[in-house]
Write a protein that holds these residues in place. Sequence first.
Motif, short mmCIF file in Angstrom:
data_model
loop_
_atom_site.label_atom_id
_atom_site.label_comp_id
_atom_site.label_asym_id
_atom_site.label_seq_id
_atom_site.Cartn_x
_atom_site.Cartn_y
_atom_site.Cartn_z
N ASP A 112 0.78 -1.24 0.00
CA ASP A 112 0.00 0.00 0.00
C ASP A 112 0.82 1.28 0.00
OD1 ASP A 112 -2.96 -0.91 0.40
OD2 ASP A 112 -1.76 -2.20 1.69
N GLY A 113 2.14 1.18 0.00
CA GLY A 113 2.96 2.38 -0.03
C GLY A 113 2.85 3.21 1.24
N ASP A 114 2.54 2.55 2.36
CA ASP A 114 2.39 3.24 3.64
C ASP A 114 2.81 2.26 4.73
OD1 ASP A 114 0.77 5.80 4.85
OD2 ASP A 114 0.59 4.05 6.17
N GLU A 115 3.34 2.78 5.84
CA GLU A 115 3.77 1.89 6.92
C GLU A 115 2.60 1.20 7.62
OE1 GLU A 115 6.29 4.04 9.60
OE2 GLU A 115 7.91 4.17 8.14
N GLY A 116 1.41 1.76 7.54
CA GLY A 116 0.25 1.16 8.17
C GLY A 116 0.33 1.22 9.69
N LEU A 117 -0.70 0.73 10.34
CA LEU A 117 -0.77 0.67 11.79
C LEU A 117 -1.29 -0.70 12.21
CD1 LEU A 117 -2.44 4.11 12.54
CD2 LEU A 117 -0.05 3.49 12.96
N PHE A 118 -0.72 -1.25 13.28
CA PHE A 118 -1.21 -2.52 13.80
C PHE A 118 -2.51 -2.27 14.54
CE2 PHE A 118 1.62 -6.22 13.58
CZ PHE A 118 0.65 -7.19 13.77
N ALA A 119 -3.55 -3.05 14.25
CA ALA A 119 -4.84 -2.89 14.92
C ALA A 119 -5.05 -3.95 15.99
CB ALA A 119 -5.98 -2.96 13.90
N SER A 120 -4.64 -5.21 15.70
CA SER A 120 -4.87 -6.26 16.70
C SER A 120 -4.07 -7.51 16.36
CB SER A 120 -6.36 -6.63 16.76
OG SER A 120 -6.77 -7.24 15.54
N TYR A 121 -3.88 -8.31 17.41
CA TYR A 121 -3.36 -9.66 17.27
C TYR A 121 -4.47 -10.62 17.65
CZ TYR A 121 1.62 -8.46 16.98
OH TYR A 121 2.85 -8.00 16.59
N ALA A 122 -4.46 -11.80 17.04
CA ALA A 122 -5.39 -12.86 17.42
C ALA A 122 -4.61 -14.17 17.43
CB ALA A 122 -6.54 -12.95 16.42
N ASP A 123 -4.99 -15.05 18.30
CA ASP A 123 -4.43 -16.40 18.33
C ASP A 123 -2.91 -16.42 18.40
OD1 ASP A 123 -4.67 -19.17 18.44
OD2 ASP A 123 -4.44 -19.37 16.27
N VAL A 124 -2.34 -15.65 19.32
CA VAL A 124 -0.90 -15.68 19.53
C VAL A 124 -0.56 -16.97 20.27
CG1 VAL A 124 1.07 -14.56 20.65
CG2 VAL A 124 -0.75 -13.17 19.63
N GLN A 125 0.40 -17.72 19.76
CA GLN A 125 0.81 -18.97 20.41
C GLN A 125 2.33 -19.00 20.54
OE1 GLN A 125 -0.89 -22.57 18.89
NE2 GLN A 125 -2.86 -21.61 18.48
N PHE A 126 2.77 -19.19 21.78
CA PHE A 126 4.19 -19.34 22.06
C PHE A 126 4.46 -20.84 22.13
CE2 PHE A 126 2.83 -15.29 23.88
CZ PHE A 126 3.66 -14.44 23.16
N ARG A 127 5.03 -21.38 21.06
CA ARG A 127 5.15 -22.83 20.90
C ARG A 127 6.48 -23.39 21.38
NH1 ARG A 127 1.96 -24.91 16.12
NH2 ARG A 127 0.16 -23.54 16.08
N ALA A 128 7.51 -22.58 21.37
CA ALA A 128 8.84 -23.03 21.79
C ALA A 128 9.61 -21.80 22.27
CB ALA A 128 9.58 -23.71 20.63
#
Length: 143
Positions: free
Chosen positions: A62-78
Motif C-alpha cells: 500500500d505504499g504506507d507503513e500502516g498501523l497494527f490494529a490487533s493480534y489474534a491467536d498468539v501462540q508461544f510454541r517453543a
Amino acid sequence: MTEPTGSTTTTTTTPDPRVGLTVTHRRYVPYSHAHYAGNLVDGAYSLGLFGDVATEVCIRTDGDEGLFASYADVQFRAPVRAGDLLEITAEVVRVGSRSRTLAFRAVVVGRGRPDKSESAAEILDEPVVATTATGTVVVPERS
C-alpha cells in the motif's frame, strides 16, 4: 406475459494479487535481550519482530507503513533464547478495503551453543516454530 425461469447471474471476482504476498526477515537475538534463566527472551520480542515485518508488508502492498490494529491467536510454541537466529515471516491472507490480515511465524533456524564455547553456534537441521499469530493492520484509504 411469461416470466423467465431458472435465470442465474454469475459474478466472478478476481482474487486480490496482494493475498499470498510473503515477507521474511532474519534477526539474531542478542544476549542483551535475555531476561530469564536459560537465556530466555520474553514473548514480546517475537511480537515486536512481527510488527517490523508487518510494516514492510504494508509498504509493499500500500505504499504506507500502516498501523497494527490487533493480534489474534498468539501462540508461544517453543522458547526463544539469546543467541538464536530467527526467521520472521508475514503472509497476507486477507485484504479488506483498509485492513490486511496477516499470518505470522517466528522460526528458530540457528541457535547459540554456549555448551561448546562462548561463541559457538549452529544452524539447526530442523527449524523450530517458536511463535505464531494472526494480526490485522490498517492502512489509509487510497485517494
